[in-house]
Design an enzyme around this catalytic site. Structure first.
Site, PDB file in Angstrom:
ATOM      1  N   THR A 156       0.807  -1.220   0.000  1.00  8.01           N
ATOM      2  CA  THR A 156       0.000   0.000   0.000  1.00  8.01           C
ATOM      3  C   THR A 156       0.840   1.270   0.000  1.00  8.01           C
ATOM      4  OG1 THR A 156      -0.221   0.124   2.424  1.00  8.01           O
ATOM      5  CG2 THR A 156      -1.857  -1.181   1.225  1.00  8.01           C
ATOM      6  N   GLN A 202      -2.628   5.860  -0.372  1.00  9.46           N
ATOM      7  CA  GLN A 202      -4.026   5.584  -0.033  1.00  9.46           C
ATOM      8  C   GLN A 202      -4.171   4.109   0.344  1.00  9.46           C
ATOM      9  OE1 GLN A 202      -6.243   7.872   0.462  1.00  9.46           O
ATOM     10  NE2 GLN A 202      -4.988   9.580  -0.263  1.00  9.46           N
ATOM     11  N   HIS A 203      -3.642   3.791   1.524  1.00 10.22           N
ATOM     12  CA  HIS A 203      -3.567   2.408   1.978  1.00 10.22           C
ATOM     13  C   HIS A 203      -4.934   1.710   1.955  1.00 10.22           C
ATOM     14  CE1 HIS A 203       0.438   3.448   3.495  1.00 10.22           C
ATOM     15  NE2 HIS A 203      -0.110   4.499   4.071  1.00 10.22           N
ATOM     16  N   ASP A 204      -5.912   2.333   2.594  1.00 14.57           N
ATOM     17  CA  ASP A 204      -7.206   1.671   2.754  1.00 14.57           C
ATOM     18  C   ASP A 204      -7.980   1.597   1.443  1.00 14.57           C
ATOM     19  OD1 ASP A 204      -6.718   1.314   5.461  1.00 14.57           O
ATOM     20  OD2 ASP A 204      -7.542   3.262   5.978  1.00 14.57           O
TER      21      ASP A 204
END
Length: 313
Positions: free
Chosen positions: A193, A237-239
């Site tokens: 991510t 934008q990990h999530d």
């Protein structure tokens, strides 16, 4: 038919974009949001989830508040230094017009999993406390999870300790229980991510509606943290990458491995130990993200947020 989806989350700027991505994607039907303490307090994460749904005109989606702390030990810290004192950068958002449901998040999860005819996907993009409690108290409901996609851990590296990622580090005991529960689990880790780059240029000019304005402001605020920390305004934008894999399975390339979590008291606490070379002899228990299609991710995220913005006026 769209896949029923519940997001378990601790909003969080990148959580906010992940929720909006789900709302803009016809492949999934968001049937609930559950909240957990993590990036900020449970009171803030719950209010933030409600405000994000209010922004998108989706107050029909129930929000259930869950665990306010980790299972065994209080997390050493929250992440307001990244996301601002309220978790969403102090950005202007409408006040919630509806409260969270009365049920605890774990009870809500169990009821929805048992009552929804089609298998439900759960996207867990915060600490795994609620999911661990579900496994412990409602195993028959947990067994009905169609797919559990976790944003957390890493096959290599960390961001709050040399080898630990924030969500897992916040409640390692919960994560250990979830990874050991035999669930159909996909781990979207930090080492993947942190390549999910979205730039200010990607979202500028996205639209003139309230969703577009929030997305631009959110990426701008998040970019200032990245500038201070990493020397670039590019945001990770990990999530949203975890949600992209929920929406378009296969956008993230995974490999099946055994994963366990270090719950010790040393610097490695919270590390996800991924047996990449299959040396332990333990059977694989997680599909671990290794690579992803970055251009497709940007196209999907920005495109779906644009589509959502046109519907919310």
């Amino acid at each position: 038919m769209p896949t029923p989806l519940i997001i378990d989350t601790d909003p969080g700027l990148d959580d906010a974009l992940a929720i909006l991505l789900a709302l803009g994607s016809p492949e999934v039907d968001l049937i609930g949001v559950t909240t957990v303490a993590g990036n900020t307090s449970l009171a803030n994460t719950t209010d933030n989830a409600l405000r994000i749904l209010e922004l998108a005109g989706r107050t029909d989606i129930p929000v259930a508040a869950g665990a306010s702390r980790a299972l065994i030990r209080e997390a050493p810290r929250t992440a307001e230094y990244v996301h601002g004192s309220d978790g969403l950068g102090g950005l202007p958002l409408p006040a919630p017009s509806v409260p969270p449901v009365a049920s605890h998040a774990v009870t809500f999860l169990a009821e929805r999993l048992l009552s929804t005819p089609k298998p439900v996907t759960v996207a867990a993009i915060g600490p795994l406390t609620n999911i661990a409690l579900l496994v412990a108290t409602h195993p028959e409901a947990a067994a009905r999870i169609g797919r559990l996609v976790v944003m957390g851990g890493a096959a290599r590296g960390g961001n709050v300790a040399p080898t630990a990622e924030f969500n897992i580090w916040s409640d390692p005991e919960a994560a250990h229980r979830v990874f050991s529960a035999g669930l159909p689990l996909t781990m979207i880790g930090l080492d993947v991510t942190d390549r999910s780059v979205i730039t200010v240029g990607d979202v500028n000019g996205m639209g003139d509606g309230r969703v577009a304005r929030f997305v631009e402001d959110s990426v701008g605020f998040y970019g200032r943290f990245h500038q201070d920390r990493y020397g670039t305004t590019d945001t990770y934008q990990h999530d949203a990458l975890a949600l992209a894999e929920v929406i378009i399975p296969g956008i993230v390339e995974t490999s099946h491995h055994y994963v366990t979590v270090d719950c010790g008291e040393t610097l490695s606490r919270g590390t996800t130990i991924v047996d990449l070379n299959d040396v332990t002899g333990h059977p694989p228990n997680a599909h671990v993200a290794l690579e992803f299609d970055h251009p497709r991710f940007v196209e999907v995220l920005v495109g779906r947020l644009k589509d959502l913005d046109t519907k919310v006026r």
